[in-house]
Design a protein around this motif. Structure first.
Motif, mmCIF file in Angstrom:
data_model
loop_
_atom_site.group_PDB
_atom_site.id
_atom_site.type_symbol
_atom_site.label_atom_id
_atom_site.label_comp_id
_atom_site.label_asym_id
_atom_site.label_seq_id
_atom_site.Cartn_x
_atom_site.Cartn_y
_atom_site.Cartn_z
ATOM 1 N N MET A 197 25.175 27.280 -12.461
ATOM 2 C CA MET A 197 25.289 25.909 -12.884
ATOM 3 C C MET A 197 25.125 25.870 -14.398
ATOM 4 O O MET A 197 24.425 26.685 -14.973
ATOM 5 N N HIS A 198 25.750 24.919 -15.010
ATOM 6 C CA HIS A 198 25.692 24.814 -16.465
ATOM 7 C C HIS A 198 25.102 23.474 -16.856
ATOM 8 O O HIS A 198 25.222 22.492 -16.146
ATOM 9 N N GLY A 199 24.463 23.456 -17.986
ATOM 10 C CA GLY A 199 23.822 22.262 -18.507
ATOM 11 C C GLY A 199 22.762 22.695 -19.487
ATOM 12 O O GLY A 199 22.706 23.860 -19.879
ATOM 13 N N PRO A 200 21.891 21.789 -19.904
ATOM 14 C CA PRO A 200 20.829 22.162 -20.834
ATOM 15 C C PRO A 200 19.943 23.253 -20.228
ATOM 16 O O PRO A 200 19.558 23.173 -19.055
ATOM 17 N N VAL A 201 19.617 24.265 -21.029
ATOM 18 C CA VAL A 201 18.858 25.419 -20.538
ATOM 19 C C VAL A 201 17.473 25.004 -20.058
ATOM 20 O O VAL A 201 17.024 25.470 -19.005
ATOM 21 N N SER A 202 16.788 24.129 -20.782
ATOM 22 C CA SER A 202 15.442 23.726 -20.364
ATOM 23 C C SER A 202 15.488 22.986 -19.025
ATOM 24 O O SER A 202 14.633 23.205 -18.159
ATOM 25 N N ALA A 203 16.477 22.149 -18.827
ATOM 26 C CA ALA A 203 16.619 21.440 -17.547
ATOM 27 C C ALA A 203 16.935 22.426 -16.433
ATOM 28 O O ALA A 203 16.436 22.279 -15.309
ATOM 29 N N ALA A 204 17.744 23.426 -16.731
ATOM 30 C CA ALA A 204 18.072 24.432 -15.715
ATOM 31 C C ALA A 204 16.825 25.195 -15.284
ATOM 32 O O ALA A 204 16.612 25.430 -14.087
ATOM 33 N N TRP A 205 15.982 25.568 -16.251
ATOM 34 C CA TRP A 205 14.757 26.287 -15.896
ATOM 35 C C TRP A 205 13.796 25.414 -15.094
ATOM 36 O O TRP A 205 13.119 25.900 -14.182
ATOM 37 N N LEU A 206 13.737 24.136 -15.419
ATOM 38 C CA LEU A 206 12.904 23.226 -14.620
ATOM 39 C C LEU A 206 13.427 23.132 -13.188
ATOM 40 O O LEU A 206 12.652 23.095 -12.232
ATOM 41 N N LEU A 207 14.755 23.092 -13.049
ATOM 42 C CA LEU A 207 15.360 23.053 -11.725
ATOM 43 C C LEU A 207 15.079 24.342 -10.961
ATOM 44 O O LEU A 207 14.765 24.316 -9.767
ATOM 45 N N VAL A 208 15.157 25.487 -11.652
ATOM 46 C CA VAL A 208 14.831 26.775 -11.017
ATOM 47 C C VAL A 208 13.396 26.749 -10.518
ATOM 48 O O VAL A 208 13.113 27.126 -9.367
ATOM 49 N N ALA A 209 12.467 26.306 -11.363
ATOM 50 C CA ALA A 209 11.054 26.269 -10.979
ATOM 51 C C ALA A 209 10.811 25.328 -9.804
ATOM 52 O O ALA A 209 10.093 25.672 -8.849
ATOM 53 N N LEU A 210 11.405 24.143 -9.853
ATOM 54 C CA LEU A 210 11.247 23.164 -8.776
ATOM 55 C C LEU A 210 11.768 23.717 -7.452
ATOM 56 O O LEU A 210 11.087 23.643 -6.427
ATOM 57 N N CYS A 211 12.954 24.277 -7.473
ATOM 58 C CA CYS A 211 13.561 24.784 -6.234
ATOM 59 C C CYS A 211 12.821 26.010 -5.706
ATOM 60 O O CYS A 211 12.631 26.148 -4.493
ATOM 61 N N ALA A 212 12.385 26.905 -6.596
ATOM 62 C CA ALA A 212 11.633 28.084 -6.154
ATOM 63 C C ALA A 212 10.282 27.685 -5.566
ATOM 64 O O ALA A 212 9.860 28.228 -4.537
ATOM 65 N N ALA A 213 9.603 26.728 -6.194
ATOM 66 C CA ALA A 213 8.324 26.255 -5.658
ATOM 67 C C ALA A 213 8.522 25.594 -4.297
ATOM 68 O O ALA A 213 7.720 25.795 -3.374
#
Length: 183
Positions: A1-17
């Motif tokens: 997925m593409h978009g702002p890197v900081s938002a992507a990392w937050l999404l990764v953290a949210l989904c992994a948690a």
């Protein structure tokens, strides 16, 4: 997925948690919790993997069809489970959305993930956005009263708390909206 890197990392953290909590729910004494937890853990970890910023890791070409195959199998399982009740239909829509996103990513060259000006939103993406936006709004509205009424749930083990399971489903719905917006 593409978009702002900081938002992507937050999404990764949210989904992994969320995926991690769903794994914890697999050990629940409540059968309903265990039944849904495996599919939700798969969705959480799959969404986390798909949300890793492309600037950090670009998956090999075979990864997207692999995602489509895994989530296609999960969709078949959701179809089979939907025979027992309509609450499994949401899992079917979620897995179908993951298959769709995987196929879109597989068929798009890396430089063409963003829509061209005037291209508009594809019909399937728009329909999925409407569905998941509605799901998020409805789930959020249901979560608030459930949290307030669940005052006695503090004694329950972490894997058995229904308000946490609802919060995880809400998180994944929000994550799905974010992923569809960047598609």
């Amino acid at each position: 997925m593409h978009g702002p890197v900081s938002a992507a990392w937050l999404l990764v953290a949210l989904c992994a948690a969320t995926g991690g909590y769903c794994l914890l729910r697999l050990r629940s004494a409540v059968e309903e919790q265990r039944h849904a937890a495996g599919g939700e853990a798969l969705m959480g970890f799959g969404m986390a993997a798909m949300a890793v910023p492309a600037a950090v890791f670009t998956p090999p070409a075979w990864a997207w069809p692999g995602y489509a195959a895994v989530f296609g199998a999960a969709a078949l399982h959701a179809v089979w489970s939907a025979r027992s009740g309509p609450h499994h239909l949401h899992h079917l829509v979620g897995t179908a959305a993951m298959v769709y996103m995987s196929l879109v990513m597989a068929s798009s060259p890396a430089s063409h993930h963003h829509p061209h000006p005037g291209a508009g939103v594809p019909l399937v993406t728009g329909a999925l956005l409407l569905y998941f936006t509605g799901y998020v709004l409805l789930s959020g509205a249901r979560l608030v009263p459930a949290s307030a009424a669940a005052g006695g749930s503090a004694a329950l083990p972490w894997g058995d708390r229904p308000e946490l399971a609802r919060a995880c489903r809400l998180s994944m719905g929000i994550g799905m909206v974010a992923m569809l917006l960047t598609l």
